[in-house]
Design an enzyme around this catalytic site. Structure first.
Site, PDB file in Angstrom:
ATOM      1  N   PRO A 122      -5.728 -47.370   9.588  1.00 30.95           N
ATOM      2  CA  PRO A 122      -6.303 -46.286   8.782  1.00 30.95           C
ATOM      3  C   PRO A 122      -5.799 -44.910   9.217  1.00 30.95           C
ATOM      4  CG  PRO A 122      -8.028 -47.478  10.005  1.00 30.95           C
ATOM      5  CD  PRO A 122      -6.741 -48.176  10.269  1.00 30.95           C
ATOM      6  N   ARG A 177       8.446 -56.233  -5.506  1.00 34.69           N
ATOM      7  CA  ARG A 177       8.729 -56.083  -6.947  1.00 34.69           C
ATOM      8  C   ARG A 177       9.838 -55.074  -7.211  1.00 34.69           C
ATOM      9  NH1 ARG A 177       6.437 -51.793  -9.421  1.00 34.69           N
ATOM     10  NH2 ARG A 177       6.073 -52.666 -11.475  1.00 34.69           N
ATOM     11  N   ASP A 190       7.110 -46.924 -14.558  1.00 36.16           N
ATOM     12  CA  ASP A 190       5.848 -46.980 -13.829  1.00 36.16           C
ATOM     13  C   ASP A 190       5.353 -45.586 -13.477  1.00 36.16           C
ATOM     14  OD1 ASP A 190       6.166 -49.711 -13.879  1.00 36.16           O
ATOM     15  OD2 ASP A 190       6.503 -49.914 -11.717  1.00 36.16           O
ATOM     16  N   GLU A 228     -10.964 -53.079  16.223  1.00 33.69           N
ATOM     17  CA  GLU A 228     -10.729 -51.629  16.095  1.00 33.69           C
ATOM     18  C   GLU A 228      -9.236 -51.313  16.039  1.00 33.69           C
ATOM     19  OE1 GLU A 228     -13.419 -49.549  15.520  1.00 33.69           O
ATOM     20  OE2 GLU A 228     -14.371 -51.526  15.482  1.00 33.69           O
TER      21      GLU A 228
HETATM   22  C1  JFB Z   1      -5.577 -51.534   8.856  1.00 36.40           C
HETATM   23  C2  JFB Z   1      -7.853 -52.065  10.316  1.00 36.40           C
HETATM   24  C3  JFB Z   1     -10.509 -50.740  11.629  1.00 36.40           C
HETATM   25  C4  JFB Z   1      -9.945 -48.781  12.875  1.00 36.40           C
HETATM   26  C5  JFB Z   1      -9.631 -50.077  12.451  1.00 36.40           C
HETATM   27  C6  JFB Z   1      -6.842 -53.250  11.962  1.00 36.40           C
HETATM   28  N1  JFB Z   1      -6.106 -48.025   4.543  1.00 36.40           N
HETATM   29  C7  JFB Z   1      -6.613 -48.793   5.525  1.00 36.40           C
HETATM   30  N2  JFB Z   1      -7.912 -48.863   5.812  1.00 36.40           N
HETATM   31  N3  JFB Z   1      -8.114 -49.677   6.829  1.00 36.40           N
HETATM   32  C8  JFB Z   1      -6.928 -50.163   7.249  1.00 36.40           C
HETATM   33  C9  JFB Z   1      -5.949 -49.612   6.414  1.00 36.40           C
HETATM   34  C10 JFB Z   1      -4.524 -49.784   6.356  1.00 36.40           C
HETATM   35  N4  JFB Z   1      -3.385 -49.920   6.305  1.00 36.40           N
HETATM   36  C11 JFB Z   1      -6.811 -51.041   8.422  1.00 36.40           C
HETATM   37  C12 JFB Z   1      -5.476 -52.287  10.011  1.00 36.40           C
HETATM   38  C13 JFB Z   1      -6.612 -52.547  10.750  1.00 36.40           C
HETATM   39  C14 JFB Z   1      -7.974 -51.324   9.161  1.00 36.40           C
HETATM   40  N5  JFB Z   1      -8.792 -52.451  11.224  1.00 36.40           N
HETATM   41  C15 JFB Z   1     -10.210 -52.153  11.152  1.00 36.40           C
HETATM   42  C16 JFB Z   1     -11.663 -50.123  11.218  1.00 36.40           C
HETATM   43  C17 JFB Z   1     -11.929 -48.832  11.666  1.00 36.40           C
HETATM   44  N6  JFB Z   1     -11.075 -48.175  12.485  1.00 36.40           N
HETATM   45  C18 JFB Z   1      -8.209 -53.159  12.231  1.00 36.40           C
END
Ligand code: JFB
Length: 230
Positions: free
Chosen positions: A86, A155, A170, A113
């Site tokens: 994230p 794609r 697109d 996490e």
């Molecule tokens: C991706 C993930 C987590 C840290 C981690 C691994 N847009 C997105 N939202 N969440 C993710 C993502 C992307 N790309 C994502 C990998 C992981 C989330 N987590 C859970 C929750 C909170 N903070 C673990």
């Protein structure tokens, strides 16, 4: 041939990539998707992949050693390593286009996490590494983000889409439609539940149709994505 390797503790999460357009692209030898279980790279009886975070805080963190052993097996000088998180840089259509020109993409799917930060730090000294986010919401792990990215990238590989479903128009196809969202679309029947297809589309006047589509695209962009509208 674009090769994808995906490392995850939930290999079954990637099963949808065997279906439909992606399954056909694999069959046709245009892409390959290889999914590997991170637990195969653990050395303890319980196949441990997580531990508590240094500095405290909630949840668990993925241990670096299984990641190192897995990535050492998959990464070559030609690999780009993508780590969904994230806190990564946005995954955009422009990034998908760049990645569609690669030979080998390895995805490291975290859970809990996330992955001990030294894994990214270490591989950045060896190969190209990008920490990437698919959007501003929180998922439970990287697997769904990888489904999204593989589909968006694959794609764009020449031959994956037929002449039917080409991608030049697109929304977000760089250059096309000048960064406007796509407007409304219609097919038969001409009247459905009292709703008529806009008459311009059946007029046969292609200049007028083009102008109307452009107008609709601008209206929809202003309505749904004011951040994209000039
Ligand atoms: C991706 C993930 C987590 C840290 C981690 C691994 N847009 C997105 N939202 N969440 C993710 C993502 C992307 N790309 C994502 C990998 C992981 C989330 N987590 C859970 C929750 C909170 N903070 C673990």
């Amino acid at each position: 041939m674009l090769k994808f390797d995906v490392i995850t503790v939930f290999p079954d999460y990637l099963k949808p990539l065997e279906l439909s357009l992606m399954g056909k692209a694999i069959e046709d030898g245009l892409i390959s998707v290889n999914v590997k279980d991170l637990r195969d790279y653990t050395t303890d009886k319980h196949q441990t992949v997580d531990d508590s975070p240094y500095g405290g805080g909630p949840g668990m963190v993925m241990k670096p050693e299984p990641w190192g052993d897995a990535l050492d097996e998959f990464a070559t000088a030609e690999t780009i390593l993508i780590i969904p998180t994230p806190s990564g840089k946005p995954f955009t259509q422009a990034l998908a286009t760049e990645l569609s020109k690669e030979k080998h993409i390895v995805f490291a799917c975290g859970r809990y996490e996330g992955i001990d930060s030294r894994v990214a730090e270490h591989y950045k000294t060896k190969i190209r590494v990008e920490e990437v986010s698919i959007g501003d919401y929180v998922l439970a792990g990287g697997e769904v983000a990888v489904l999204v990215m593989v589909e968006a990238i694959a794609r764009l590989v020449p031959g994956v889409l037929g002449n039917q479903e080409s991608f030049a128009d697109d929304s977000f196809a760089v250059g096309a439609m000048e960064n406007l969202l796509e407007g409304p679309i219609y097919t038969r029947p001409p009247v459905w539940r009292d709703l008529e297809v806009p008459q311009v589309l059946t007029s046969g006047d292609h200049a007028k149709i083009s102008a109307w589509k452009h107008e609709q695209a601008k209206l929809r962009t202003a309505q749904n994505r004011p951040d994209l509208a000039e």
